[in-house]
Design a protein around this motif. Structure first.
Motif, mmCIF file in Angstrom:
data_model
loop_
_atom_site.group_PDB
_atom_site.id
_atom_site.type_symbol
_atom_site.label_atom_id
_atom_site.label_comp_id
_atom_site.label_asym_id
_atom_site.label_seq_id
_atom_site.Cartn_x
_atom_site.Cartn_y
_atom_site.Cartn_z
ATOM 1 N N MET A 120 9.800 -2.167 -0.404
ATOM 2 C CA MET A 120 8.779 -2.203 0.636
ATOM 3 C C MET A 120 7.527 -1.475 0.158
ATOM 4 O O MET A 120 6.410 -1.941 0.368
ATOM 5 C CB MET A 120 9.284 -1.576 1.931
ATOM 6 N N ALA A 121 7.738 -0.348 -0.506
ATOM 7 C CA ALA A 121 6.601 0.408 -1.030
ATOM 8 C C ALA A 121 5.855 -0.394 -2.099
ATOM 9 O O ALA A 121 4.627 -0.356 -2.172
ATOM 10 C CB ALA A 121 7.076 1.740 -1.597
ATOM 11 N N VAL A 122 6.604 -1.145 -2.919
ATOM 12 C CA VAL A 122 5.962 -2.003 -3.919
ATOM 13 C C VAL A 122 5.143 -3.078 -3.218
ATOM 14 O O VAL A 122 4.003 -3.359 -3.601
ATOM 15 C CB VAL A 122 7.013 -2.626 -4.870
ATOM 16 N N GLY A 123 5.726 -3.699 -2.185
ATOM 17 C CA GLY A 123 4.974 -4.695 -1.423
ATOM 18 C C GLY A 123 3.714 -4.107 -0.827
ATOM 19 O O GLY A 123 2.650 -4.739 -0.828
ATOM 20 N N LEU A 124 3.816 -2.885 -0.337
ATOM 21 C CA LEU A 124 2.664 -2.182 0.211
ATOM 22 C C LEU A 124 1.581 -2.032 -0.845
ATOM 23 O O LEU A 124 0.413 -2.314 -0.605
ATOM 24 C CB LEU A 124 3.107 -0.812 0.735
ATOM 25 N N SER A 125 1.984 -1.606 -2.038
ATOM 26 C CA SER A 125 1.001 -1.421 -3.104
ATOM 27 C C SER A 125 0.399 -2.745 -3.563
ATOM 28 O O SER A 125 -0.764 -2.800 -3.951
ATOM 29 C CB SER A 125 1.632 -0.677 -4.287
ATOM 30 N N LEU A 126 1.182 -3.832 -3.497
ATOM 31 C CA LEU A 126 0.656 -5.141 -3.891
ATOM 32 C C LEU A 126 -0.421 -5.632 -2.932
ATOM 33 O O LEU A 126 -1.279 -6.436 -3.314
ATOM 34 C CB LEU A 126 1.787 -6.164 -4.013
ATOM 35 N N ALA A 127 -0.389 -5.160 -1.703
ATOM 36 C CA ALA A 127 -1.442 -5.519 -0.752
ATOM 37 C C ALA A 127 -2.786 -4.946 -1.194
ATOM 38 O O ALA A 127 -3.837 -5.520 -0.920
ATOM 39 C CB ALA A 127 -1.089 -5.019 0.644
ATOM 40 N N PHE A 128 -2.750 -3.818 -1.902
ATOM 41 C CA PHE A 128 -3.982 -3.169 -2.330
ATOM 42 C C PHE A 128 -4.578 -3.784 -3.586
ATOM 43 O O PHE A 128 -5.695 -3.470 -3.953
ATOM 44 C CB PHE A 128 -3.752 -1.669 -2.540
ATOM 45 N N VAL A 129 -3.818 -4.637 -4.264
ATOM 46 C CA VAL A 129 -4.348 -5.327 -5.453
ATOM 47 C C VAL A 129 -4.672 -6.778 -5.120
ATOM 48 O O VAL A 129 -4.795 -7.615 -6.000
ATOM 49 C CB VAL A 129 -3.388 -5.236 -6.653
ATOM 50 N N ASP A 130 -4.790 -7.054 -3.833
ATOM 51 C CA ASP A 130 -5.195 -8.366 -3.334
ATOM 52 C C ASP A 130 -4.290 -9.500 -3.784
ATOM 53 O O ASP A 130 -4.751 -10.586 -4.099
ATOM 54 C CB ASP A 130 -6.653 -8.669 -3.723
ATOM 55 N N LEU A 131 -2.994 -9.259 -3.802
ATOM 56 C CA LEU A 131 -2.038 -10.318 -4.082
ATOM 57 C C LEU A 131 -2.037 -11.257 -2.876
ATOM 58 O O LEU A 131 -1.929 -10.805 -1.734
ATOM 59 C CB LEU A 131 -0.638 -9.737 -4.309
ATOM 60 N N ASP A 132 -2.146 -12.559 -3.130
ATOM 61 C CA ASP A 132 -2.210 -13.509 -2.017
ATOM 62 C C ASP A 132 -0.826 -13.833 -1.473
ATOM 63 O O ASP A 132 0.194 -13.350 -1.977
ATOM 64 C CB ASP A 132 -2.948 -14.784 -2.430
ATOM 65 N N LEU A 133 -0.776 -14.655 -0.443
ATOM 66 C CA LEU A 133 0.476 -14.995 0.225
ATOM 67 C C LEU A 133 1.471 -15.641 -0.732
ATOM 68 O O LEU A 133 2.657 -15.304 -0.728
ATOM 69 C CB LEU A 133 0.199 -15.916 1.416
ATOM 70 N N PHE A 134 1.005 -16.564 -1.574
ATOM 71 C CA PHE A 134 1.918 -17.225 -2.517
ATOM 72 C C PHE A 134 2.458 -16.250 -3.558
ATOM 73 O O PHE A 134 3.603 -16.329 -3.963
ATOM 74 C CB PHE A 134 1.227 -18.419 -3.195
ATOM 75 N N GLY A 135 1.632 -15.290 -3.949
ATOM 76 C CA GLY A 135 2.072 -14.280 -4.906
ATOM 77 C C GLY A 135 3.159 -13.391 -4.338
ATOM 78 O O GLY A 135 4.168 -13.126 -4.989
ATOM 79 N N ILE A 136 2.984 -12.924 -3.089
ATOM 80 C CA ILE A 136 3.992 -12.050 -2.486
ATOM 81 C C ILE A 136 5.267 -12.825 -2.185
ATOM 82 O O ILE A 136 6.368 -12.286 -2.288
ATOM 83 C CB ILE A 136 3.452 -11.309 -1.233
ATOM 84 N N LEU A 137 5.150 -14.105 -1.848
ATOM 85 C CA LEU A 137 6.353 -14.915 -1.632
ATOM 86 C C LEU A 137 7.137 -15.078 -2.931
ATOM 87 O O LEU A 137 8.367 -15.009 -2.931
ATOM 88 C CB LEU A 137 5.991 -16.279 -1.033
ATOM 89 N N ALA A 138 6.427 -15.268 -4.049
ATOM 90 C CA ALA A 138 7.102 -15.371 -5.354
ATOM 91 C C ALA A 138 7.807 -14.067 -5.695
ATOM 92 O O ALA A 138 8.955 -14.069 -6.156
ATOM 93 C CB ALA A 138 6.094 -15.729 -6.444
ATOM 94 N N VAL A 139 7.140 -12.945 -5.451
ATOM 95 C CA VAL A 139 7.748 -11.640 -5.711
ATOM 96 C C VAL A 139 8.967 -11.442 -4.819
ATOM 97 O O VAL A 139 10.046 -11.044 -5.281
ATOM 98 C CB VAL A 139 6.722 -10.502 -5.501
ATOM 99 N N SER A 140 8.835 -11.730 -3.527
ATOM 100 C CA SER A 140 9.936 -11.532 -2.586
ATOM 101 C C SER A 140 11.146 -12.383 -2.942
ATOM 102 O O SER A 140 12.280 -11.893 -2.941
ATOM 103 C CB SER A 140 9.481 -11.857 -1.154
ATOM 104 N N LEU A 141 10.921 -13.650 -3.253
ATOM 105 C CA LEU A 141 12.035 -14.519 -3.630
ATOM 106 C C LEU A 141 12.670 -14.076 -4.948
ATOM 107 O O LEU A 141 13.893 -14.089 -5.099
ATOM 108 C CB LEU A 141 11.576 -15.973 -3.714
ATOM 109 N N GLY A 142 11.852 -13.666 -5.901
ATOM 110 C CA GLY A 142 12.372 -13.171 -7.178
ATOM 111 C C GLY A 142 13.221 -11.925 -7.009
ATOM 112 O O GLY A 142 14.316 -11.805 -7.558
ATOM 113 N N VAL A 143 12.724 -10.988 -6.204
ATOM 114 C CA VAL A 143 13.463 -9.747 -5.953
ATOM 115 C C VAL A 143 14.763 -10.047 -5.218
ATOM 116 O O VAL A 143 15.829 -9.517 -5.538
ATOM 117 C CB VAL A 143 12.594 -8.741 -5.165
ATOM 118 N N GLY A 144 14.703 -10.923 -4.229
ATOM 119 C CA GLY A 144 15.902 -11.262 -3.457
ATOM 120 C C GLY A 144 16.967 -11.929 -4.306
ATOM 121 O O GLY A 144 18.149 -11.564 -4.241
#
Length: 192
Positions: A120-144
């Protein structure tokens, strides 16, 4: 974010779940593959959701989650770890069903939440580097997905260890959980 970066991030976010799964697998007595898949599924789903939630929190309220996530992670992991240690020393009533030891879904979810707060903290930090919706979905699916694999493998390895160590493995698993929570707290408090 490159596919290689997503892979590295996914693997690093799955290590805690792997360690916990080894400990859980060490205490599992029956239905091992089913329990490994169940554990992997719960850990994977929770671990996939938390970076996305962190990303949303980062967009909505920068800094708010970071102010308490380490305390929450410590409390959850310490509580589950201490409960496992207590369970190892608890004298079992001989009239109790000698069926398989299986963690309740609630305990499994709480454990998964405790190990996924760093995601969750990593996701929080990714918001500050302007990761878009598709980027965070790729990260979330990869992590899961990676967490699912790591947890299933960890449970399988833990089964082998558990057959040889019995209750000692349950104490070790509890100490590992408590230690992971303590390390998360220590890193946040000291900035290490």
């Amino acid at each position: 974010m490159s596919p290689f970066a997503v892979l590295l991030l996914s693997a690093s976010m799955s290590v805690d779940a792997f360690a916990v799964a080894v400990g859980r697998g060490a205490t599992e007595t029956r239905g091992r593959m089913a329990e490994a898949l169940r554990t992997g599924f719960v850990f994977g789903v929770v671990e996939a959701i938390t970076p996305f939630l962190g990303w949303l929190a980062g967009i909505a309220a920068a800094g708010w989650v970071a102010s308490f996530d380490h305390w929450l992670a410590f409390a959850l992991l310490a509580a589950v770890g201490l409960h496992m240690i207590y369970g190892a020393f608890k004298v079992e009533d001989e009239t109790e069903d000698a069926g398989p030891k299986r963690a309740s879904l609630l305990v499994l979810i709480v454990t998964a939440l405790g190990t996924s707060l760093d995601a969750m903290a990593v996701g929080l930090s990714l918001a500050f580097v302007d990761l878009d919706l598709f980027g965070i979905l790729a990260v979330s699916l990869g992590v899961g997905f990676t967490t699912f694999l790591f947890a299933v493998i960890g449970m399988s390895l833990g089964n082998v260890i558990g057959e040889r160590l019995g209750k000692v493995a349950e104490v070790i698993a509890g100490v590992v959980l408590f230690s992971i929570g303590s390390m998360i707290l220590w890193e946040h408090l000291t900035g290490a």
